[in-house]
Design an enzyme around this catalytic site. Structure first.
Site, PDB file in Angstrom:
ATOM      1  N   GLY A  43      86.540 -29.803  20.976  1.00 56.02           N
ATOM      2  CA  GLY A  43      87.463 -28.686  20.353  1.00 56.02           C
ATOM      3  C   GLY A  43      86.411 -27.696  20.296  1.00 56.02           C
ATOM      4  O   GLY A  43      87.219 -26.470  20.398  1.00 56.02           O
ATOM      5  N   CYS A  44      85.403 -27.369  19.815  1.00 53.10           N
ATOM      6  CA  CYS A  44      84.856 -26.326  19.504  1.00 53.10           C
ATOM      7  C   CYS A  44      84.405 -25.502  20.952  1.00 53.10           C
ATOM      8  O   CYS A  44      84.383 -24.317  21.071  1.00 53.10           O
ATOM      9  CB  CYS A  44      83.441 -26.460  18.709  1.00 53.10           C
ATOM     10  SG  CYS A  44      83.894 -27.269  16.951  1.00 53.10           S
ATOM     11  N   THR A  45      83.987 -26.372  21.910  1.00 54.09           N
ATOM     12  CA  THR A  45      83.944 -25.762  23.054  1.00 54.09           C
ATOM     13  C   THR A  45      84.963 -25.398  23.736  1.00 54.09           C
ATOM     14  O   THR A  45      85.015 -23.999  24.191  1.00 54.09           O
ATOM     15  CB  THR A  45      83.349 -27.061  24.196  1.00 54.09           C
ATOM     16  OG1 THR A  45      82.036 -27.511  23.460  1.00 54.09           O
ATOM     17  CG2 THR A  45      83.064 -26.419  25.644  1.00 54.09           C
ATOM     18  N   SER A  48      85.797 -21.956  21.729  1.00 54.22           N
ATOM     19  CA  SER A  48      84.997 -20.577  22.020  1.00 54.22           C
ATOM     20  C   SER A  48      85.116 -20.316  23.530  1.00 54.22           C
ATOM     21  O   SER A  48      85.184 -18.949  23.910  1.00 54.22           O
ATOM     22  CB  SER A  48      83.262 -21.326  22.090  1.00 54.22           C
ATOM     23  OG  SER A  48      83.102 -21.459  20.941  1.00 54.22           O
TER      24      SER A  48
END
Length: 153
Positions: A43-45, A48
């Site tokens: 999710g963070c990838t 970003s």
């Protein structure tokens, strides 16, 4: 969920991938602060990369982007290089920024209670006034929604 607000965010200084970050030095530009749980997670990838892919549009809207998590600078440097992120990542290992923005929450992860960052984004205007916040963010289309909000102020 997005909420419109108007309060001045107190100045802060934090360690960043491009050196020291000072909120006061950002005056004159709008600023997106997006808090995410952990470098190199799906999710963070995706989040970003979505901000990265819209970065030129944010710049045209006089808006800088900064990602924030509790990861250390070494992890951030690797994450930034891997994804070719054009903006700084701030390291908040002492959770001071997390506390300032109240993003640490108790969550369930694989059936266990864990304390972590609730994915949240904050939009500040050129004077450092918090104009909008999104809490409990779902990644799809989020960066586009933040860009549209930045373009309106």
């Amino acid at each position: 969920m997005s909420t419109a607000l108007e309060k001045v965010v107190p100045d802060f200084i934090a360690s960043a991938t491009n050196g020291e970050f000072s909120l006061a030095h950002q005056r004159g530009k709008k600023l997106v602060l997006y808090f995410y749980p952990k470098d190199n997670t799906p999710g963070c990838t995706n989040e970003s990369m979505a901000f990265r892919d819209l970065y030129a549009d944010f710049c045209r809207a006089n808006t800088e982007i900064v990602g924030i998590s509790r990861d250390g600078l070494t992890s951030h440097e690797n994450f930034k290089a891997k994804l070719e992120l054009p903006f700084a990542l701030l390291s908040d290992t002492d959770e001071k920024l997390c506390a300032l923005f109240d993003v640490i929450k108790n969550k369930k992860l694989y059936g266990k209670d864990v304390r972590g960052i609730e994915r949240s984004t904050f939009l500040l205007d050129e004077q450092g006034v918090l104009r909008q916040e999104w809490r409990g963010v779902k990644v799809p289309d989020h960066a586009q929604e933040v860009l549209e909000a930045a373009q309106k102020i």
